[in-house]
Write an enzyme that holds these catalytic residues in place. Structure first.
Site, PDB file in Angstrom:
ATOM      1  N   GLU A   1       0.833  -1.198   0.000  1.00 23.14           N
ATOM      2  CA  GLU A   1       0.000   0.000   0.000  1.00 23.14           C
ATOM      3  C   GLU A   1       0.872   1.255   0.000  1.00 23.14           C
ATOM      4  OE1 GLU A   1      -3.875  -1.538   2.553  1.00 23.14           O
ATOM      5  OE2 GLU A   1      -2.267  -0.484   3.600  1.00 23.14           O
ATOM      6  N   CYS A   2       0.603   2.186  -0.873  1.00 16.96           N
ATOM      7  CA  CYS A   2       1.175   3.526  -0.903  1.00 16.96           C
ATOM      8  C   CYS A   2       2.701   3.498  -0.855  1.00 16.96           C
ATOM      9  CB  CYS A   2       0.583   4.374   0.223  1.00 16.96           C
ATOM     10  SG  CYS A   2       0.676   6.155  -0.089  1.00 16.96           S
ATOM     11  N   GLY A   3       3.312   3.690   0.313  1.00 17.86           N
ATOM     12  CA  GLY A   3       4.767   3.606   0.382  1.00 17.86           C
ATOM     13  C   GLY A   3       5.277   2.262  -0.074  1.00 17.86           C
TER      14      GLY A   3
ATOM     15  N   ILE B   1       5.254   2.225  -3.842  1.00 20.22           N
ATOM     16  CA  ILE B   1       6.422   2.934  -4.371  1.00 20.22           C
ATOM     17  C   ILE B   1       7.660   2.033  -4.333  1.00 20.22           C
ATOM     18  CG2 ILE B   1       8.035   4.832  -3.888  1.00 20.22           C
ATOM     19  CD1 ILE B   1       5.607   6.478  -2.966  1.00 20.22           C
TER      20      ILE B   1
ATOM     21  N   GLN C   1      -0.894  -0.822  -4.433  1.00 19.79           N
ATOM     22  CA  GLN C   1      -1.981   0.132  -4.611  1.00 19.79           C
ATOM     23  C   GLN C   1      -1.751   1.351  -3.720  1.00 19.79           C
ATOM     24  OE1 GLN C   1      -4.701  -2.952  -3.289  1.00 19.79           O
ATOM     25  NE2 GLN C   1      -5.275  -1.735  -1.486  1.00 19.79           N
TER      26      GLN C   1
END
Length: 443
Positions: free
Chosen positions: A319-321, A324, A419
């Protein structure tokens, strides 16, 4: 069932001192030897970290949009077991909810929990006028029991006297302006609890300027809540789920971690910036600040371990970080950093918000860690954006929210998905991830 002593600390608006006062109240109660269970209204990750550090008990989010009203009550009752008092910090202004409604507001949570509200009012630049504010808040929705007020940023004894000359609700505190007790901020909110202990220092201020005995009495004058249904015994699945947990990956809902444990997972914490990948059957990479630790993440051999694990079929949920980190590269102001190279995309930090708000997602593509056709809710908040390869496959259609690509989220490769949505796990969500881990373990 004995009533759970509880109180909701709400504000008139963001910036009125609600977080400082709620944290100070938690610290003051803990200093008296009480077991304090902290909570935060809404999807925020950072304030709960401060709460947990202050109270020595894991803070929980209470969010009716993501959890449902029954979920709010269940999390509250379960987490409050063994506590002497529960303190709930609100979000934004007392009545600020989803799309201008009551939904997911602090008032909504206070009504679900049948808890008294202590209203924090910033008195700077006003005297008698603050009572019009207090009476307006108290009368706007009588079902939200605004039981009293704490006036913040009192400038002098004369300032206090001018306010005391008029009566509104009972006053539980007169807190002076303290410019020395301010927590630094960055692009996703306040500095993390591990970086500063300044909010705990406000406990002495609350003890000195608030009537703590009366606040405790207010918290204790509450009715019992419905008892929880029986929870089945945890299955002995022997499944090991690695959880990235360090300064770069620190945004997790505690309910999600416990949901995985209830589904049969043994959680194994590790640091992608410092450790090699442990012996696990699946990975959960949460959000955080990979951009602040990009050099260390790029230098660690863990990213190669994760790429090989994905090639081998290991289930990975990010998720998110974490999203990335799974991309090919992360471009920041200080360079271009290689990441794990799992997902066909390049991440770039920007100077403005790229996505913020609640998310409703539906699973439309293949992703073994997510149940096909299922739906879930969550939240997004990110300053980065992704440049995806033309053949990138998306597993999520967003009914609400921006995601990676204007309503699409969840890039998937092999058994990995990344995501922007921070999902709140329902029982089926956690069980699907654990099942996928079990299938990989047996393969």
């Amino acid at each position: 069932m004995r009533p759970i002593p509880r109180i909701v600390v709400a504000g008139t608006h963001s910036g009125c001192g609600k977080t400082t006062l709620a944290s100070g109240l938690m610290a003051a109660l803990a200093a008296r030897g009480l077991a304090v269970q902290p909570f935060k209204v809404g999807p925020d990750f950072i304030d709960p970290g401060h709460h947990s550090a202050i109270c020595g008990r894991m803070s929980r989010n209470l969010d009716p949009f993501m959890m449902g009203e029954a979920g709010v009550r269940e999390t509250f009752v379960r987490a409050s077991a063994g506590a002497d008092v529960a303190v709930v910090e609100g979000v934004m202004g007392l009545y600020d909810g989803l799309d201008g409604t009551d939904t997911a507001s602090t008032a909504h949570v206070a009504k679900i929990l049948d808890a008294p509200v202590l209203l924090v009012v910033d008195a700077k630049g006003a005297s008698r006028s603050v009572h019009a504010v207090v009476r307006g808040y108290a009368g706007f929705d009588p079902a939200a029991r605004v039981a009293g007020v704490v006036f913040n940023r009192i400038g002098s004894p004369r300032h206090r006297g001018l306010i005391e000359a008029t009566q509104s609700l009972p006053v539980y505190g007169w807190v002076p302006r303290r410019d020395d007790l301010v927590v630094a901020s960055r692009h996703l909110g306040l500095a993390m609890a591990a970086e500063t202990g300044i909010l705990a220092g406000f406990g002495a201020v609350v003890e000195e300027t608030c009537d703590l005995d009366r606040i405790i009495g207010l918290a204790r004058a509450v009715p019992p809540l419905p008892e929880l249904p029986e929870v089945s015994e945890r299955p002995e699945a022997g499944i090991r789920v690695g959880v990235a947990h360090d300064a770069a990956f620190c945004f997790y809902y505690q309910d999600n971690l416990e949901g995985l444990a209830r589904a049969g997972a043994d959680l194994v914490s590790f640091s992608p910036a410092q450790d090699r990948l442990p012996d696990v059957d699946a990975l959960y990479l949460g959000g955080g600040y990979p951009e602040l630790h990009a050099a260390a993440l790029a230098a660690s051999r863990c990213r190669d371990d994760i790429r090989r694990a994905v090639d081998d079929g290991m289930p990975v949920y990010a998720e998110c970080g974490g999203l990335i980190y799974l991309t090919e590269r992360l471009v920041t102001g200080d360079g271009d950093h290689p990441m794990a190279g799992v997902l066909p995309a390049v991440a770039e930090m920007t100077g403005r918000i790229q996505g913020l708000g609640y998310v409703e997602a539906r699973v439309v593509g293949g992703a073994p860690v997510l149940e096909p056709g299922s739906a879930f809710r969550g939240h997004e908040f990110h300053y980065s954006r992704l440049e995806c390869a033309p053949d990138a496959r998306f597993a999520l259609e967003l009914l609400r929210g921006r995601g990676i690509d204007g309503g699409r989220d969840g890039i998937t490769v092999q058994n990995a998905i990344g995501q922007y949505t921070h999902a709140y796990f329902q029982a089926g969500f956690a069980e699907t991830l654990v099942r996928a881990a079990g299938a990989y373990r047996r393969s």
